[in-house]
Scaffold this active site. Structure first.
Site, PDB file in Angstrom:
ATOM      1  N   ASP A  13       0.827  -1.210   0.000  1.00  0.00           N
ATOM      2  CA  ASP A  13       0.000   0.000   0.000  1.00  0.00           C
ATOM      3  C   ASP A  13       0.862   1.261   0.000  1.00  0.00           C
ATOM      4  O   ASP A  13       1.975   1.254   0.517  1.00  0.00           O
ATOM      5  CB  ASP A  13      -0.907  -0.019   1.246  1.00  0.00           C
ATOM      6  CG  ASP A  13      -2.068   0.943   1.109  1.00  0.00           C
ATOM      7  OD1 ASP A  13      -2.354   1.417  -0.023  1.00  0.00           O
ATOM      8  OD2 ASP A  13      -2.704   1.250   2.136  1.00  0.00           O
ATOM      9  N   ARG A  17      -0.001   7.727  -2.602  1.00  0.00           N
ATOM     10  CA  ARG A  17       0.534   8.775  -1.725  1.00  0.00           C
ATOM     11  C   ARG A  17       1.988   9.093  -2.071  1.00  0.00           C
ATOM     12  O   ARG A  17       2.419  10.234  -2.057  1.00  0.00           O
ATOM     13  CB  ARG A  17       0.411   8.356  -0.250  1.00  0.00           C
ATOM     14  CG  ARG A  17      -0.966   8.625   0.321  1.00  0.00           C
ATOM     15  CD  ARG A  17      -1.162   7.900   1.612  1.00  0.00           C
ATOM     16  NE  ARG A  17      -1.340   6.474   1.398  1.00  0.00           N
ATOM     17  CZ  ARG A  17      -1.186   5.556   2.331  1.00  0.00           C
ATOM     18  NH1 ARG A  17      -0.818   5.904   3.545  1.00  0.00           N
ATOM     19  NH2 ARG A  17      -1.395   4.286   2.057  1.00  0.00           N
ATOM     20  N   HIS A  30       2.348   3.451  -9.050  1.00  0.00           N
ATOM     21  CA  HIS A  30       2.190   2.023  -9.369  1.00  0.00           C
ATOM     22  C   HIS A  30       3.394   1.517 -10.169  1.00  0.00           C
ATOM     23  O   HIS A  30       3.876   0.404  -9.957  1.00  0.00           O
ATOM     24  CB  HIS A  30       0.896   1.782 -10.154  1.00  0.00           C
ATOM     25  CG  HIS A  30      -0.347   2.114  -9.367  1.00  0.00           C
ATOM     26  ND1 HIS A  30      -0.518   1.733  -8.062  1.00  0.00           N
ATOM     27  CD2 HIS A  30      -1.475   2.803  -9.707  1.00  0.00           C
ATOM     28  CE1 HIS A  30      -1.695   2.163  -7.620  1.00  0.00           C
ATOM     29  NE2 HIS A  30      -2.288   2.823  -8.598  1.00  0.00           N
ATOM     30  N   SER A  59      -7.299  -5.957  -5.905  1.00  0.00           N
ATOM     31  CA  SER A  59      -8.354  -6.564  -5.088  1.00  0.00           C
ATOM     32  C   SER A  59      -9.698  -6.524  -5.807  1.00  0.00           C
ATOM     33  O   SER A  59      -9.875  -5.785  -6.785  1.00  0.00           O
ATOM     34  CB  SER A  59      -8.471  -5.836  -3.749  1.00  0.00           C
ATOM     35  OG  SER A  59      -9.168  -4.619  -3.924  1.00  0.00           O
ATOM     36  N   GLU A  61     -12.085  -5.134  -4.800  1.00  0.00           N
ATOM     37  CA  GLU A  61     -12.641  -3.782  -4.560  1.00  0.00           C
ATOM     38  C   GLU A  61     -11.958  -2.713  -5.420  1.00  0.00           C
ATOM     39  O   GLU A  61     -12.474  -1.605  -5.556  1.00  0.00           O
ATOM     40  CB  GLU A  61     -12.503  -3.403  -3.080  1.00  0.00           C
ATOM     41  CG  GLU A  61     -13.488  -4.120  -2.152  1.00  0.00           C
ATOM     42  CD  GLU A  61     -13.164  -5.585  -1.919  1.00  0.00           C
ATOM     43  OE1 GLU A  61     -11.971  -5.922  -1.819  1.00  0.00           O
ATOM     44  OE2 GLU A  61     -14.104  -6.412  -1.870  1.00  0.00           O
ATOM     45  N   LEU A 125      11.362 -20.378  -5.238  1.00  0.00           N
ATOM     46  CA  LEU A 125      10.281 -19.579  -4.646  1.00  0.00           C
ATOM     47  C   LEU A 125       8.990 -19.700  -5.470  1.00  0.00           C
ATOM     48  O   LEU A 125       9.031 -19.802  -6.694  1.00  0.00           O
ATOM     49  CB  LEU A 125      10.712 -18.100  -4.642  1.00  0.00           C
ATOM     50  CG  LEU A 125       9.692 -17.106  -4.078  1.00  0.00           C
ATOM     51  CD1 LEU A 125       9.653 -17.191  -2.558  1.00  0.00           C
ATOM     52  CD2 LEU A 125      10.028 -15.673  -4.507  1.00  0.00           C
TER      53      LEU A 125
HETATM   54  C1  FPP Z   1      -1.919   0.274  -3.275  1.00  0.00           C
HETATM   55  O1  FPP Z   1      -1.492   1.606  -3.430  1.00  0.00           O
HETATM   56  C2  FPP Z   1      -1.524  -0.535  -4.397  1.00  0.00           C
HETATM   57  C3  FPP Z   1      -2.383  -1.113  -5.280  1.00  0.00           C
HETATM   58  C4  FPP Z   1      -3.825  -0.971  -5.234  1.00  0.00           C
HETATM   59  C5  FPP Z   1      -1.889  -1.919  -6.374  1.00  0.00           C
HETATM   60  C6  FPP Z   1      -0.619  -2.644  -6.128  1.00  0.00           C
HETATM   61  C7  FPP Z   1       0.130  -2.576  -7.371  1.00  0.00           C
HETATM   62  C8  FPP Z   1       1.468  -2.489  -7.476  1.00  0.00           C
HETATM   63  C9  FPP Z   1       2.391  -2.562  -6.338  1.00  0.00           C
HETATM   64  C10 FPP Z   1       2.131  -2.278  -8.785  1.00  0.00           C
HETATM   65  C11 FPP Z   1       1.819  -3.282  -9.794  1.00  0.00           C
HETATM   66  C12 FPP Z   1       2.058  -4.642  -9.358  1.00  0.00           C
HETATM   67  C13 FPP Z   1       2.637  -5.565 -10.094  1.00  0.00           C
HETATM   68  C14 FPP Z   1       2.750  -6.960  -9.612  1.00  0.00           C
HETATM   69  C15 FPP Z   1       3.175  -5.240 -11.427  1.00  0.00           C
HETATM   70  P1  FPP Z   1      -2.602   2.722  -3.394  1.00  0.00           P
HETATM   71  O2  FPP Z   1      -2.848   3.146  -4.786  1.00  0.00           O
HETATM   72  O3  FPP Z   1      -3.807   2.248  -2.652  1.00  0.00           O
HETATM   73  O4  FPP Z   1      -1.863   3.849  -2.601  1.00  0.00           O
HETATM   74  P2  FPP Z   1      -2.529   4.954  -1.672  1.00  0.00           P
HETATM   75  O5  FPP Z   1      -3.093   4.219  -0.474  1.00  0.00           O
HETATM   76  O6  FPP Z   1      -1.382   5.809  -1.328  1.00  0.00           O
HETATM   77  O7  FPP Z   1      -3.568   5.646  -2.487  1.00  0.00           O
END
Ligand code: FPP
Length: 226
Positions: A13, A17, A30, A59, A61, A125
């Site tokens: 997460d 931000r 991302h 997710s 959601e 892994l």
């Molecule tokens: C949360 O950050 C992250 C996600 C919803 C997506 C996770 C994706 C990645 C780490 C990158 C892509 C993954 C791969 C495997 C290529 P957020 O957007 O909720 O951050 P915030 O809470 O600061 O808004």
């Protein structure tokens, strides 16, 4: 005996931000997050103690996000999987998706299946990406798949019908919030939980190493006595 971090699960997460702090668009967060996924996966593949790394990438959601952000994440995932195939093979990493990927485009589904097939023989892994994953949805699909069964349903039967059949030892969430957000609820029944303020794009192998060291010293009782 010190604890073994056999199965590590991470809620990645803080991408949005992180981007905002640098006056960048959320999607840049991302993109930076995807680079960290590569580094952490490589680190885990070199650590013999870690057998499984399960990462929350999208997710059930997350569809509620703006359409452009969802589209960007889909493209990023597809690019990541295509680009990473040689590294998976080089590092002996087996890739698996958990979650209901039927909701994704045919092209992304094909890419997921292809990387799963091409890495199926790897025995280092196991990197699991949670894609269109929600723990409640996973449990619901598992229970529905057992509907026709005549016997009494056992814990083992539910467990075996889940996408992820392994208990989590160490669950980490970056980005400062303290919640599980519908991630591996069943599998984390006795997981040790670590919450770290660091935003995912800033998370390093050193951070992970420190968390593992702390985890090793925790006394795990699994409901019993010492
Ligand atoms: C949360 O950050 C992250 C996600 C919803 C997506 C996770 C994706 C990645 C780490 C990158 C892509 C993954 C791969 C495997 C290529 P957020 O957007 O909720 O951050 P915030 O809470 O600061 O808004």
């Amino acid at each position: 005996m010190m604890n073994q971090a056999n199965h590590i699960a991470i809620i990645m997460d803080g991408n949005g931000r992180w981007a905002k702090l640098q006056d960048k668009k959320r999607v840049k967060g991302h993109e930076a997050g995807a680079k960290v996924v590569k580094e952490i996966t490589k680190y885990c593949s070199n650590n013999k103690e870690i057998q499984r790394l399960t990462l929350y990438a999208f997710s059930t959601e997350n569809w509620k996000r703006p359409r452009l952000e969802v589209e960007f994440l889909m493209k990023l995932l597809e690019k990541y999987l295509k680009d990473e195939l040689p590294s998976y093979l080089e590092n002996n990493v087996k890739f698996e998706a958990i979650g209901d990927i039927r909701a994704f485009s045919k092209s992304l589904q094909k890419t997921i299946k292809n990387v799963e097939e091409k890495t199926a023989h790897c025995d280092g892994l196991i990197q699991s990406l949670a894609l269109n994953y929600g723990s409640q949805d996973e449990i619901l699909r598992a229970v529905n798949s057992l509907k026709e069964c005549d016997e009494n349903i056992t814990l083992e039967m539910i467990n075996n019908a889940l996408d992820c059949k392994r208990d989590v030892d160490l669950l980490i969430r970056t980005g400062g919030d303290k919640r599980l957000s519908n991630f591996l609820l069943w599998q984390s029944a006795y997981a040790e939980l670590f919450f770290i303020d660091t935003l995912w794009p800033d998370f390093t192998c050193k951070n992970l190493e420190k968390i593992i060291q702390k985890f090793k010293k925790v006394e795990r009782r699994f409901g019993g006595l010492k």
